[in-house]
Structure formats: C-alpha cells, structure tokens
Design a protein around this motif. Structure first.
Motif, mmCIF file in Angstrom:
data_model
loop_
_atom_site.group_PDB
_atom_site.id
_atom_site.type_symbol
_atom_site.label_atom_id
_atom_site.label_comp_id
_atom_site.label_asym_id
_atom_site.label_seq_id
_atom_site.Cartn_x
_atom_site.Cartn_y
_atom_site.Cartn_z
ATOM 1 N N MET A 1 -20.543 2.966 24.861
ATOM 2 C CA MET A 1 -21.907 2.657 24.423
ATOM 3 C C MET A 1 -22.893 3.542 25.180
ATOM 4 O O MET A 1 -22.893 3.568 26.415
ATOM 5 N N THR A 2 -23.712 4.286 24.472
ATOM 6 C CA THR A 2 -24.686 5.163 25.108
ATOM 7 C C THR A 2 -25.878 4.356 25.598
ATOM 8 O O THR A 2 -26.096 3.206 25.185
ATOM 9 N N SER A 3 -26.682 4.966 26.474
ATOM 10 C CA SER A 3 -27.853 4.277 27.016
ATOM 11 C C SER A 3 -28.840 3.915 25.919
ATOM 12 O O SER A 3 -29.572 2.928 26.019
ATOM 13 N N VAL A 4 -28.861 4.715 24.843
ATOM 14 C CA VAL A 4 -29.765 4.429 23.725
ATOM 15 C C VAL A 4 -29.355 3.146 23.009
ATOM 16 O O VAL A 4 -30.198 2.381 22.527
ATOM 17 N N ASP A 5 -28.050 2.887 22.950
ATOM 18 C CA ASP A 5 -27.543 1.719 22.233
ATOM 19 C C ASP A 5 -27.582 0.441 23.066
ATOM 20 O O ASP A 5 -27.494 -0.649 22.525
ATOM 21 N N ARG A 6 -27.673 0.598 24.374
ATOM 22 C CA ARG A 6 -27.626 -0.580 25.242
ATOM 23 C C ARG A 6 -28.942 -1.360 25.204
ATOM 24 O O ARG A 6 -30.018 -0.770 25.177
ATOM 25 N N PRO A 7 -28.860 -2.682 25.276
ATOM 26 C CA PRO A 7 -30.090 -3.459 25.459
ATOM 27 C C PRO A 7 -30.628 -3.263 26.866
ATOM 28 O O PRO A 7 -29.880 -2.911 27.792
ATOM 29 N N THR A 8 -31.912 -3.485 27.029
ATOM 30 C CA THR A 8 -32.555 -3.310 28.331
ATOM 31 C C THR A 8 -32.855 -4.670 28.948
ATOM 32 O O THR A 8 -33.405 -5.561 28.303
ATOM 33 N N VAL A 9 -32.480 -4.808 30.214
ATOM 34 C CA VAL A 9 -32.717 -6.035 30.978
ATOM 35 C C VAL A 9 -33.629 -5.697 32.142
ATOM 36 O O VAL A 9 -33.388 -4.721 32.869
ATOM 37 N N ALA A 154 -20.668 -15.070 36.938
ATOM 38 C CA ALA A 154 -20.558 -16.299 36.157
ATOM 39 C C ALA A 154 -21.634 -16.398 35.085
ATOM 40 O O ALA A 154 -21.471 -17.111 34.092
ATOM 41 N N CYS A 155 -22.735 -15.664 35.267
ATOM 42 C CA CYS A 155 -23.833 -15.680 34.294
ATOM 43 C C CYS A 155 -23.704 -14.600 33.225
ATOM 44 O O CYS A 155 -24.452 -14.622 32.241
ATOM 45 N N LEU A 156 -22.794 -13.662 33.397
ATOM 46 C CA LEU A 156 -22.654 -12.582 32.422
ATOM 47 C C LEU A 156 -22.407 -13.085 30.998
ATOM 48 O O LEU A 156 -22.997 -12.543 30.048
ATOM 49 N N PRO A 157 -21.545 -14.105 30.787
ATOM 50 C CA PRO A 157 -21.376 -14.593 29.406
ATOM 51 C C PRO A 157 -22.670 -15.133 28.803
ATOM 52 O O PRO A 157 -22.924 -14.946 27.610
ATOM 53 N N ILE A 158 -23.497 -15.800 29.614
ATOM 54 C CA ILE A 158 -24.776 -16.310 29.124
ATOM 55 C C ILE A 158 -25.686 -15.148 28.747
ATOM 56 O O ILE A 158 -26.296 -15.131 27.671
ATOM 57 N N ILE A 159 -25.774 -14.163 29.635
ATOM 58 C CA ILE A 159 -26.641 -13.010 29.398
ATOM 59 C C ILE A 159 -26.195 -12.255 28.146
ATOM 60 O O ILE A 159 -27.008 -11.914 27.274
ATOM 61 N N GLY A 160 -24.892 -12.001 28.041
ATOM 62 C CA GLY A 160 -24.376 -11.277 26.885
ATOM 63 C C GLY A 160 -24.601 -12.010 25.585
ATOM 64 O O GLY A 160 -24.961 -11.406 24.563
ATOM 65 N N SER A 161 -24.409 -13.327 25.609
ATOM 66 C CA SER A 161 -24.582 -14.121 24.401
ATOM 67 C C SER A 161 -26.048 -14.174 23.970
ATOM 68 O O SER A 161 -26.364 -14.096 22.779
ATOM 69 N N ILE A 162 -26.952 -14.304 24.933
ATOM 70 C CA ILE A 162 -28.379 -14.306 24.608
ATOM 71 C C ILE A 162 -28.782 -12.993 23.942
ATOM 72 O O ILE A 162 -29.464 -12.979 22.912
ATOM 73 N N LEU A 163 -28.344 -11.881 24.515
ATOM 74 C CA LEU A 163 -28.702 -10.584 23.952
ATOM 75 C C LEU A 163 -28.096 -10.385 22.570
ATOM 76 O O LEU A 163 -28.702 -9.743 21.697
ATOM 77 N N SER A 164 -26.911 -10.948 22.344
ATOM 78 C CA SER A 164 -26.308 -10.889 21.014
ATOM 79 C C SER A 164 -27.144 -11.666 20.002
ATOM 80 O O SER A 164 -27.389 -11.199 18.887
ATOM 81 N N GLU A 165 -27.617 -12.851 20.399
ATOM 82 C CA GLU A 165 -28.465 -13.651 19.518
ATOM 83 C C GLU A 165 -29.810 -12.978 19.276
ATOM 84 O O GLU A 165 -30.372 -13.049 18.174
ATOM 85 N N ILE A 166 -30.338 -12.316 20.307
ATOM 86 C CA ILE A 166 -31.592 -11.585 20.145
ATOM 87 C C ILE A 166 -31.432 -10.470 19.118
ATOM 88 O O ILE A 166 -32.290 -10.262 18.247
#
Length: 280
Positions: A1-9, A154-166
């Motif tokens: 995944m390139t930096s352009v494709d990544r979400p920003t946190v 332990a929070c990575l699944p929460i973060i990843g799931s939120i960004l997927s829903e976004i």
C-alpha cells in the motif's frame, strides 16, 4: 500500500509529545505500515486541563523528530493541538482519524470531564472528524513502559475497523470513542461496550506552610508568600467506582461512545418540568 492509498491518523495527547504512551502508539501505528501518521501534541504535560483552549495569544509550534511521522510540538492544550492539527494550517490535509493518547492513567466516570486526553478527541468530534481517546490504567510498581506498546497493539483492531467504516461512509458521526485498557493489558479479557459512570477520585485538601515541600514551590511564589496567603495541596482519597470502571478493573478493554452534550437524567428533567411553572 502506497502512502497515497493509506489513511491518515493524527495523534495528540495531554501528557506531552515526549510521553511514553504517545511515543509507543506512534511506533505501533508506523510499524504497521497501514497509516500516514501525523503528530500534533503539547510540548509539555497538560494533564487535567479538560477542554480549555488558548484564545488571547498566538500558539508556538515547532517541528520535532518522531520517527516515521510528521510531528509538531505545540505550546498549547490538547484541544488546541487537535484544532490546529485538523485546520490545514499545519498539515496539508485533514486526518481521517484523530487519536488522543495513550494516557498514563484511566479515564472513566466523572474523570472524563477533567481529562485533557478525552478533550483532544472531543475537539476533533466538534469539527466533524472521527476520533478516539485511549487511556491505560497505569499502576505504579506494577505497570511498565512496555505496557503502552501492548495497549497500542490491542487497539489496532479498533483503529483499523473504524477507518474501514469511515472509508465505506458507514461510521457514525454523532459520537466519539473513549477506550480504556486494563492494568494487566497482556491478559485482557477482550472488548466490552460501556457507558459513562459516576466514578471519581474523592479529593480532599490539606493546609501547608510556606516551608513545607519548599523544594516543590516556585521561587516566585515563595518570595511573595506572606501571612495573608493560605497554601493548600490536593490529597487524593478513595476511588468511588461505577460500572465502567469495574469492567476495566475486571480486565476488559472498555469502549465507550461519548457525545459532546451531557443531558440530565429523566428524573431531573421530570422534577424541573413540574418545578419551573411554580417559580413564577
């Protein structure tokens, strides 16, 4: 995944940009390779400042080195940092998600009101940006710096799931999340949805004389002290627990949706509905 494709946190906190909790969180986010990471955090500790903001003077921001991230230390509160960080005045784009933490100490019950960590996430919510506040239930003599890394992982699944829903435009925009991780985070019992309780630390006050704890006093205060001044310090008492804090102490990672508003409970609304007509 390139930096352009990544979400920003974007990461902020109230313990300061050099705090182990923030540094651990950023390392975990960067090492995952999934996110572009921005950091906009206070240049020093700003714990328990609640949602205070800087209004009457400019804020100083300086570029700092945080590996893998674009980072600025700001001479302001957590709410200031979030506001500046998502304004496009500092970074060229608005982050997809703001994370405030990882705080040293839990944020449950009424302590949420005092928390600068929670305010960092709330400020993003005010501005329509999804956000999370994350806190670790640090206990002196038991916890270690490594626990922050475990908490972040332990929070990575929460973060990843939120960004997927976004990305799917299905994430709710009328709340933000407050996440607390238990002291024994390595053996946590999983995620548990909770509601804000009424737990708080009972705080008392005790008088001090000008020569007590003199080394901890500012020299300017010491020189201006006179018999007309009374000096007191806070004394933390017992912890009053409620459901959200009990779940945390039982070993769960508590996940609490919060709103900016604090409506009164039904009993109070009923009382004042009957009471107000009688006032006139």
């Amino acid at each position: 995944m390139t930096s352009v494709d990544r979400p920003t946190v974007m990461v902020t906190n109230d313990d300061g940009i050099d705090a182990a909790g923030l540094q651990s969180l950023v390392r975990v986010l960067v090492s995952s390779g999934r996110y572009n990471v921005q950091v906009c955090a206070p240049d020093a500790e700003r714990s328990a400042v609640s949602h205070s903001i800087t209004w009457r003077h400019p804020l100083a921001a300086r570029r700092v080195n945080v590996e893998g991230a674009i980072a600025f230390a700001v001479a302001g509160t957590p709410a200031d940092c979030t506001s500046l960080g998502i304004s496009k005045a500092l970074f060229p784009s608005v982050a997809d998600l703001v994370i405030s933490g990882i705080n040293m100490g839990s944020n449950c019950g009424y302590n949420i009101v005092y928390s600068g960590t929670v305010a960092g996430a709330r400020e993003a919510f005010f501005n329509g940006v999804p956000s999370i506040s994350i806190s670790y239930d640090w206990v002196g003599g038991i916890s270690s710096v490594q626990d922050y890394t475990l908490a972040a992982e332990a929070c990575l699944p929460i973060i990843g799931s939120i960004l997927s829903e976004i990305k799917k435009s299905s994430y709710p925009r009328n709340c933000f999340l407050n996440v607390d991780l238990p002291t024994d985070v390595a053996n946590h019992k999983g995620y548990k949805l909770t509601k804000q309780g009424r737990s708080t630390n009972q705080v008392g006050w005790e008088p001090m004389t000008s020569d007590m704890h003199g080394r901890q006093m500012l020299s300017t205060m010491a020189t201006t002290m006179s018999q007309e001044h009374l000096l007191f310090k806070r004394v933390r008492g017992a912890q009053v627990d409620d459901a959200d804090r009990r779940s945390l102490k039982e070993g769960f990672i508590t996940v609490m949706p919060l709103d900016a508003l604090s409506p009164a409970n039904v009993e109070c609304e009923t009382f004042f509905k009957d009471w107000l007509p009688k006032v006139a």
